[in-house]
Motif scaffolding. Structure first.
Motif, short mmCIF file in Angstrom:
data_model
loop_
_atom_site.label_atom_id
_atom_site.label_comp_id
_atom_site.label_asym_id
_atom_site.label_seq_id
_atom_site.Cartn_x
_atom_site.Cartn_y
_atom_site.Cartn_z
N THR A 321 47.36 -35.87 7.65
CA THR A 321 47.28 -34.64 8.43
C THR A 321 47.23 -33.42 7.51
N ILE A 322 48.08 -33.45 6.47
CA ILE A 322 48.13 -32.33 5.53
C ILE A 322 46.82 -32.25 4.74
N GLU A 323 46.29 -33.40 4.32
CA GLU A 323 45.02 -33.41 3.58
C GLU A 323 43.90 -32.80 4.41
N CYS A 324 43.91 -33.05 5.71
CA CYS A 324 42.86 -32.51 6.58
C CYS A 324 42.91 -30.99 6.66
N ARG A 325 44.04 -30.40 6.37
CA ARG A 325 44.19 -28.94 6.44
C ARG A 325 43.95 -28.28 5.07
N ALA A 326 43.66 -29.12 4.05
CA ALA A 326 43.44 -28.58 2.70
C ALA A 326 42.02 -28.05 2.58
N SER A 327 41.80 -27.21 1.58
CA SER A 327 40.47 -26.64 1.35
C SER A 327 40.22 -26.57 -0.15
N PHE A 331 38.44 -29.25 -6.08
CA PHE A 331 39.37 -30.24 -5.56
C PHE A 331 40.12 -29.61 -4.39
N LYS A 332 40.54 -30.44 -3.47
CA LYS A 332 41.23 -29.95 -2.29
C LYS A 332 42.66 -29.54 -2.61
N GLU A 333 43.10 -28.48 -1.95
CA GLU A 333 44.49 -28.01 -2.13
C GLU A 333 45.01 -27.46 -0.81
N ILE A 334 46.25 -27.78 -0.51
CA ILE A 334 46.90 -27.22 0.68
C ILE A 334 47.66 -25.97 0.23
N SER A 335 47.38 -24.85 0.87
CA SER A 335 48.06 -23.60 0.51
C SER A 335 49.46 -23.57 1.10
N GLY A 336 50.29 -22.67 0.58
CA GLY A 336 51.63 -22.53 1.13
C GLY A 336 51.61 -22.10 2.58
N GLU A 338 49.25 -22.61 4.79
CA GLU A 338 48.80 -23.71 5.66
C GLU A 338 49.85 -24.81 5.75
N MET A 339 50.58 -25.03 4.64
CA MET A 339 51.64 -26.05 4.66
C MET A 339 52.70 -25.70 5.70
N LYS A 340 53.03 -24.42 5.78
CA LYS A 340 54.05 -23.99 6.75
C LYS A 340 53.60 -24.21 8.19
N ARG A 341 52.27 -24.22 8.40
CA ARG A 341 51.74 -24.32 9.77
C ARG A 341 51.50 -25.75 10.23
N VAL A 342 51.73 -26.73 9.35
CA VAL A 342 51.46 -28.12 9.75
C VAL A 342 52.32 -28.47 10.97
N PRO A 343 51.69 -28.91 12.06
CA PRO A 343 52.46 -29.21 13.28
C PRO A 343 53.27 -30.49 13.15
N VAL A 344 54.50 -30.45 13.60
CA VAL A 344 55.38 -31.62 13.57
C VAL A 344 56.22 -31.64 14.83
N LEU A 345 56.75 -32.81 15.15
CA LEU A 345 57.71 -32.92 16.24
C LEU A 345 59.11 -32.67 15.69
N ILE A 346 59.88 -31.88 16.40
CA ILE A 346 61.24 -31.58 15.94
C ILE A 346 62.24 -32.21 16.90
N PRO A 347 62.96 -33.25 16.43
CA PRO A 347 63.94 -33.93 17.30
C PRO A 347 65.16 -33.04 17.55
N THR A 348 66.02 -33.48 18.41
CA THR A 348 67.28 -32.77 18.61
C THR A 348 68.16 -32.94 17.38
N GLU A 349 69.09 -32.01 17.20
CA GLU A 349 69.98 -32.10 16.03
C GLU A 349 70.84 -33.36 16.07
N ASN A 350 71.17 -33.81 17.29
CA ASN A 350 71.98 -35.02 17.43
C ASN A 350 71.24 -36.25 16.89
N VAL A 351 69.94 -36.35 17.22
CA VAL A 351 69.15 -37.48 16.74
C VAL A 351 68.96 -37.39 15.22
#
Length: 417
Positions: A321-327, A331-336, A338-351
């Protein structure tokens, strides 16, 4: 014969021949059968063998040509040789360690592709102990290598266990519910999100919500005062390419306080998850102490409630996923950004807390095995030239199956158990 050691002076051509490997197909994807070796080591498996007994493999072509040992029948492809004894008084395991003590890569036939010539190899001199002493030396060094391999196998299993747990909880959503039962299989509630159905209470977020994304820098290479052997740890993607360890404390070279102060390099705390952002994207390790990195990283300093282990496995699972957002064109590089914007699922703090409660002890055991291997490797590499030169001797009367480690001895002293 050497008067100092009583060992026979000869050449590798006097006691052995190098046999060519052969071309082979359909071995790279197989995971069982006879091991297949190339110039850099194990590269696959096949149904047939070229050598019907354990033996030594020596790289023939390539910038890096290694020396390897197979403890069972094996196949060698045409980029490597295997060693065939000309005399019965040659222990192949000893031969392997003796050849490890030689820089095979310094031998170059001068062709377009760096190569090891048989004539050059045959002219290399060797001090040959009697067969019993060869066996004792080989047994001694094998004890260290066997322990290193055991630790590697333990860490491989630990890594597979932790990765399987991550996938079960955060990909298949089978984390334990309030009754300790698998959430999804037990009818847990789900909600719609842009990433599809997600467990109730979880949310869609970005990497920046799991920790601070930090880059690195390189102090000027023109100033030698900026670099040192022991200073502030400074890690590059090349350092991670040379190790399979999950945890890292420093790279090949450190920077000085002067180099640190005269650059934009940033000190990252212990527990930072290092992630290479170019050349290539996706090397990952966890910092064992405060470190700095060059600009080839976009590392994540996890928030306290998130934890290093969760971020480590999350990044491992999202490399594509991160490689796909690189430019980039060269050579391909992910910028800072763009790295911050990578979508992720965030579980509850308990999990998250329950996951870290299980995985953090696994991480500590992994780190312990890695550190033990570093010590064992250092001991082996220190002993190897001393044993091969006769500077440290091993007795031949002891039980060959259970050799004791030699004590550190004065130069040329004979070890006594």
């Amino acid at each position: 014969m050497s008067f100092e050691t009583g060992w026979r002076k000869c050449t590798w051509g006097d006691i052995s021949t190098l046999e060519y490997g052969k071309a082979l197909r359909d071995y790279k994807d197989k995971t069982s059968g006879y091991p297949v070796y190339g110039t850099n080591g194990l590269i696959g498996y096949t149904e047939k063998y070229l050598s019907d007994k354990p033996g030594v493999i020596i790289g023939r072509k390539g910038a890096y040509r290694g020396v390897h040992y197979s403890n069972r029948p094996f196949f060698v492809i045409d980029t490597a040789y295997y060693l065939s004894p000309k005399i019965p008084q040659l222990n192949l395991r000893w031969a392997y360690y003796s050849l490890r003590n030689i820089d095979i890569n310094s031998m170059d036939s001068g062709s377009a592709i760096p190569s090891t010539s048989r004539s050059d190899f045959y002219s290399i001199e060797v001090d040959l102990p009697d067969i019993y002493e060869q066996q004792e030396i080989a047994n001694l060094l094998s004890v260290l290598d066997d322990k290193i391999e055991l630790n590697n196998a333990i860490n491989k299993n630990l890594e597979e266990m932790a990765q399987a747990l991550f996938n079960s909880w955060f990909v298949d959503f089978e984390f334990p519910n309030e009754n300790g039962e698998p959430y999804k299989s037990s009818g847990g509630e789900f909600e719609e999100s842009e990433l599809g159905l997600i467990p109730k209470g979880w949310k869609q977020g970005t990497i920046s919500e799991l920790g601070e994304v930090a880059g690195g820098a390189t102090p000027s290479k023109k100033n030698e005062d900026f670099y040192t052997v022991r200073g502030i740890p400074w890690i590059t993607p090349k350092d991670l390419s040379k190790t399979n360890n999950k945890y890292i404390s420093r790279g090949e070279i450190d920077i000085t306080q002067k180099g640190f102060s005269n650059s934009s390099v940033k000190l990252l705390p212990k527990g930072t998850v290092l992630f290479s952002s170019r050349a290539p994207i996706g090397y990952i390790a966890i910092a064992k102490n405060e470190v700095t990195t060059n600009q080839g990283f976009k590392s994540v300093i996890p928030f306290k409630h998130v934890g290093s282990e969760f971020v480590y496995y999350l990044l491992k699972s999202n490399v594509e996923t991160i490689e796909c957002r690189a430019s980039g064109s060269t050579f391909k590089e992910i910028s800072g950004t763009e790295m911050k914007r990578v979508p992720v699922l965030i579980p509850t703090e308990n999990v998250l807390a329950k996951f870290n409660e299980i995985v953090e002890p696994i991480g500590r055991l992994t780190q312990k095995c890695e550190e033990e291997n570093e010590d064992l490797t250092q001991i082996r590499d220190t002993l190897l030239p001393k044993l091969m030169s006769g500077e440290i001797r091993v007795p031949v009367e002891q039980d060959h199956n259970h050799p004791d480690l030699p004590k550190v001895a004065e130069s040329s002293a004979i070890y006594q158990p």
